[in-house]
Design a protein around this motif. Structure first.
Motif, PDB file in Angstrom:
ATOM      1  N   ARG A 186      22.360 -51.352  59.727  1.00 30.62           N
ATOM      2  CA  ARG A 186      22.677 -51.047  58.318  1.00 30.62           C
ATOM      3  C   ARG A 186      21.407 -50.718  57.546  1.00 30.62           C
ATOM      4  N   ALA A 187      20.344 -51.514  57.764  1.00 31.68           N
ATOM      5  CA  ALA A 187      19.078 -51.274  57.051  1.00 31.68           C
ATOM      6  C   ALA A 187      18.504 -49.913  57.433  1.00 31.68           C
ATOM      7  N   LEU A 188      18.604 -49.554  58.709  1.00 30.56           N
ATOM      8  CA  LEU A 188      18.101 -48.243  59.152  1.00 30.56           C
ATOM      9  C   LEU A 188      18.870 -47.122  58.453  1.00 30.56           C
ATOM     10  N   CYS A 189      20.194 -47.290  58.379  1.00 27.50           N
ATOM     11  CA  CYS A 189      21.017 -46.263  57.707  1.00 27.50           C
ATOM     12  C   CYS A 189      20.602 -46.144  56.239  1.00 27.50           C
ATOM     13  N   GLU A 190      20.339 -47.312  55.596  1.00 24.38           N
ATOM     14  CA  GLU A 190      19.902 -47.267  54.190  1.00 24.38           C
ATOM     15  C   GLU A 190      18.565 -46.545  54.056  1.00 24.38           C
ATOM     16  N   HIS A 191      17.732 -46.610  55.110  1.00 26.14           N
ATOM     17  CA  HIS A 191      16.454 -45.881  55.096  1.00 26.14           C
ATOM     18  C   HIS A 191      16.641 -44.413  55.466  1.00 26.14           C
ATOM     19  N   GLY A 192      17.874 -44.010  55.731  1.00 29.66           N
ATOM     20  CA  GLY A 192      18.144 -42.594  55.966  1.00 29.66           C
ATOM     21  C   GLY A 192      18.248 -42.188  57.421  1.00 29.66           C
ATOM     22  N   VAL A 193      18.189 -43.167  58.351  1.00 27.82           N
ATOM     23  CA  VAL A 193      18.327 -42.805  59.766  1.00 27.82           C
ATOM     24  C   VAL A 193      19.815 -42.534  60.045  1.00 27.82           C
ATOM     25  N   PRO A 194      20.165 -41.367  60.583  1.00 26.53           N
ATOM     26  CA  PRO A 194      21.578 -41.099  60.875  1.00 26.53           C
ATOM     27  C   PRO A 194      22.109 -42.070  61.943  1.00 26.53           C
ATOM     28  N   PRO A 195      23.353 -42.568  61.804  1.00 23.57           N
ATOM     29  CA  PRO A 195      23.913 -43.505  62.793  1.00 23.57           C
ATOM     30  C   PRO A 195      23.832 -42.979  64.225  1.00 23.57           C
ATOM     31  N   GLY A 196      23.930 -41.657  64.380  1.00 26.95           N
ATOM     32  CA  GLY A 196      23.859 -41.075  65.721  1.00 26.95           C
ATOM     33  C   GLY A 196      22.476 -41.157  66.340  1.00 26.95           C
ATOM     34  N   ASN A 197      21.454 -41.494  65.528  1.00 22.91           N
ATOM     35  CA  ASN A 197      20.087 -41.639  66.062  1.00 22.91           C
ATOM     36  C   ASN A 197      19.719 -43.097  66.288  1.00 22.91           C
ATOM     37  N   ILE A 198      20.728 -43.972  66.173  1.00 23.54           N
ATOM     38  CA  ILE A 198      20.500 -45.413  66.406  1.00 23.54           C
ATOM     39  C   ILE A 198      21.318 -45.809  67.624  1.00 23.54           C
ATOM     40  N   ARG A 199      20.697 -46.504  68.566  1.00 16.23           N
ATOM     41  CA  ARG A 199      21.432 -46.993  69.743  1.00 16.23           C
ATOM     42  C   ARG A 199      21.310 -48.516  69.815  1.00 16.23           C
ATOM     43  N   VAL A 200      22.413 -49.170  70.138  1.00 15.35           N
ATOM     44  CA  VAL A 200      22.414 -50.629  70.256  1.00 15.35           C
ATOM     45  C   VAL A 200      22.853 -51.003  71.666  1.00 15.35           C
ATOM     46  N   SER A 201      22.477 -52.190  72.118  1.00 12.50           N
ATOM     47  CA  SER A 201      22.909 -52.674  73.433  1.00 12.50           C
ATOM     48  C   SER A 201      23.889 -53.817  73.213  1.00 12.50           C
ATOM     49  N   LEU A 202      25.139 -53.586  73.592  1.00  9.66           N
ATOM     50  CA  LEU A 202      26.200 -54.556  73.303  1.00  9.66           C
ATOM     51  C   LEU A 202      26.419 -55.491  74.485  1.00  9.66           C
ATOM     52  N   GLU A 203      26.668 -56.749  74.193  1.00 10.89           N
ATOM     53  CA  GLU A 203      26.911 -57.732  75.264  1.00 10.89           C
ATOM     54  C   GLU A 203      28.290 -58.341  75.113  1.00 10.89           C
ATOM     55  N   ARG A 204      28.987 -58.402  76.212  1.00 14.57           N
ATOM     56  CA  ARG A 204      30.226 -59.161  76.293  1.00 14.57           C
ATOM     57  C   ARG A 204      30.201 -59.832  77.659  1.00 14.57           C
ATOM     58  N   ASN A 205      31.025 -60.868  77.834  1.00 16.23           N
ATOM     59  CA  ASN A 205      31.075 -61.495  79.158  1.00 16.23           C
ATOM     60  C   ASN A 205      31.482 -60.446  80.178  1.00 16.23           C
ATOM     61  N   MET A 206      30.754 -60.383  81.268  1.00 17.50           N
ATOM     62  CA  MET A 206      31.059 -59.397  82.307  1.00 17.50           C
ATOM     63  C   MET A 206      31.291 -60.128  83.620  1.00 17.50           C
ATOM     64  N   ARG A 207      32.209 -59.619  84.407  1.00 18.21           N
ATOM     65  CA  ARG A 207      32.485 -60.242  85.705  1.00 18.21           C
ATOM     66  C   ARG A 207      32.202 -59.266  86.835  1.00 18.21           C
ATOM     67  N   CYS A 208      32.888 -58.098  86.820  1.00 16.28           N
ATOM     68  CA  CYS A 208      32.784 -57.227  87.993  1.00 16.28           C
ATOM     69  C   CYS A 208      31.606 -56.261  87.873  1.00 16.28           C
ATOM     70  N   GLY A 209      31.315 -55.792  86.683  1.00 14.98           N
ATOM     71  CA  GLY A 209      30.222 -54.830  86.494  1.00 14.98           C
ATOM     72  C   GLY A 209      30.606 -53.399  86.840  1.00 14.98           C
ATOM     73  N   ILE A 210      31.831 -53.203  87.340  1.00 14.76           N
ATOM     74  CA  ILE A 210      32.207 -51.866  87.817  1.00 14.76           C
ATOM     75  C   ILE A 210      33.527 -51.385  87.192  1.00 14.76           C
ATOM     76  N   ALA A 211      33.791 -51.852  85.973  1.00 11.81           N
ATOM     77  CA  ALA A 211      34.941 -51.371  85.194  1.00 11.81           C
ATOM     78  C   ALA A 211      36.282 -51.595  85.887  1.00 11.81           C
ATOM     79  N   GLU A 212      36.396 -52.713  86.601  1.00 16.41           N
ATOM     80  CA  GLU A 212      37.655 -53.020  87.291  1.00 16.41           C
ATOM     81  C   GLU A 212      38.400 -54.174  86.613  1.00 16.41           C
ATOM     82  N   CYS A 213      37.678 -55.163  86.092  1.00 20.46           N
ATOM     83  CA  CYS A 213      38.351 -56.410  85.707  1.00 20.46           C
ATOM     84  C   CYS A 213      38.749 -56.470  84.236  1.00 20.46           C
ATOM     85  N   GLY A 214      38.079 -55.723  83.381  1.00 21.95           N
ATOM     86  CA  GLY A 214      38.451 -55.688  81.963  1.00 21.95           C
ATOM     87  C   GLY A 214      37.862 -56.797  81.114  1.00 21.95           C
TER      88      GLY A 214
END
Ligand SMILES: Cc1cc2nc3c(=O)[nH]c(=O)nc-3n(C[C@H](O)[C@H](O)[C@H](O)COP(=O)(O)OP(=O)(O)OC[C@H]3O[C@@H](n4cnc5c(N)ncnc54)[C@H](O)[C@@H]3O)c2cc1C
Length: 271
Positions: free
Chosen positions: A213-241
């Motif tokens: 949000r702060a970056l956007c307020e400084h004028g950085v377009p959302p498409g130029n910002i990348r985040v790394s999202l974490e959720r519990n993972m089990r299989c790692g290969i898009a099988e378990c959901g």
């Protein structure tokens, strides 16, 4: 492309304490190494007999891997306690990468909170090895206290390599002469060129939300910002959901996601 579903054996070549609860492991392949990887991708690390968890690749050393782990539960504790010579299992690499080269000719800006610097370390090192490709490499780091700063001993060599580094802590301890406050306060001090910056952000979810949000307020377009999202993972290969977040399976469609896509999802709490 063949997806690796069985763990490869890796021997612990080195173990270095970063903080009281975080270690960096150097891992050498015993047999065939896992495939090539890019900064931002992760592996599933298996502490035999205990369990398997997703951990970002924080660097590489020849055919070996560097991974930095914070002890928060049974599996990460077991991984943090391994001794050099012991063998663990590694599957991967999985997921999306930071796309560091997209900042070619522009400014690469990295914003990290706590252990969030681990997934970003590889991006910084990759950019430094091709320093001339980027106008500026700016690294903004927030830690709870000076004792909780990871890769503290490397930061000087990153500076010498051509990165501008600003560090802040939530709580100063005796001897700390640096900035005190949250990492978003460093954004103004870094004097970013919002139109020419690719910004990579990793840390606790609330930190990523406020930083974006702060970056956007400084004028950085959302498409130029990348985040790394974490959720519990089990299989790692898009099988378990297990890691589904809205329309995304984060082990496949993440962990690195454009903020333009992630913004509405960042307020969804994990069950
Ligand atoms: C793509 C990805 C990359 C990651 N990279 C790293 C890394 O480089 N270094 C590192 O130390 N950790 C990393 N993690 C987080 C790590 O996977 C979790 O800390 C681990 O799964 C916890 O397992 P555990 O059995 O030790 O603890 P558990 O007993 O499973 O959990 C202990 C506590 O941690 C919380 N927790 C569990 N999983 C996560 C998660 N994915 N995110 C946030 N909180 C969690 C639980 O809610 C609980 O409060 C990453 C996670 C993902 C999804």
């Amino acid at each position: 492309m063949t997806v690796q579903t069985l763990p490869a054996r890796y021997r612990v070549a080195s173990r270095a304490a970063e903080t009281h609860d975080t270690v960096t492991l150097g891992l050498d392949p015993v047999d065939q190494p896992i495939g090539p990887h890019l900064p931002g991708q992760f592996t599933m690390l298996y502490a035999f007999g205990v369990g398997e968890v997703p951990i970002s690749i924080s660097g590489s050393a020849g055919p070996g891997l560097v991974q930095t782990i914070r002890s928060v539960g049974a599996v990460t504790r077991a991984l943090c306690e391994v001794d050099p010579g012991q063998v663990i299992g590694v599957r991967g690499p999985y997921g999306t990468d930071w796309g560091v080269a997209d900042a070619t000719g522009h400014d690469l800006v990295v914003v990290a909170g706590g252990i969030g610097l681990a997934p970003l370390r590889g991006a910084v090192l990759a950019a430094l090895t091709a320093r001339e490709m980027y106008r500026r490499i700016v690294v903004l780091i927030g830690a709870r206290s000076p004792d909780e700063l990871v890769f503290a001993t490397e930061l000087e060599s990153w500076r010498e390599g051509g990165a501008e580094i600003l560090v802040t802590v939530d709580r100063a301890t005796a001897g700390w002469t640096g900035h005190v406050g949250v990492v978003t306060q460093l954004i103004g001090r870094a004097q970013l060129d919002p139109a020419a910056a690719l910004v990579l952000v990793c840390g606790p979810e609330v930190m990523m939300r406020l930083t974006a949000r702060a970056l956007c307020e400084h004028g950085v377009p959302p498409g130029n910002i990348r985040v790394s999202l974490e959720r519990n993972m089990r299989c790692g290969i898009a099988e378990c959901g297990h890691c589904q977040l809205g329309p995304l399976l984060l082990c496949r469609d993440g962990p690195v996601v454009s903020y333009a896509r992630a913004a509405p999802l960042l307020s969804v709490r994990e069950l």
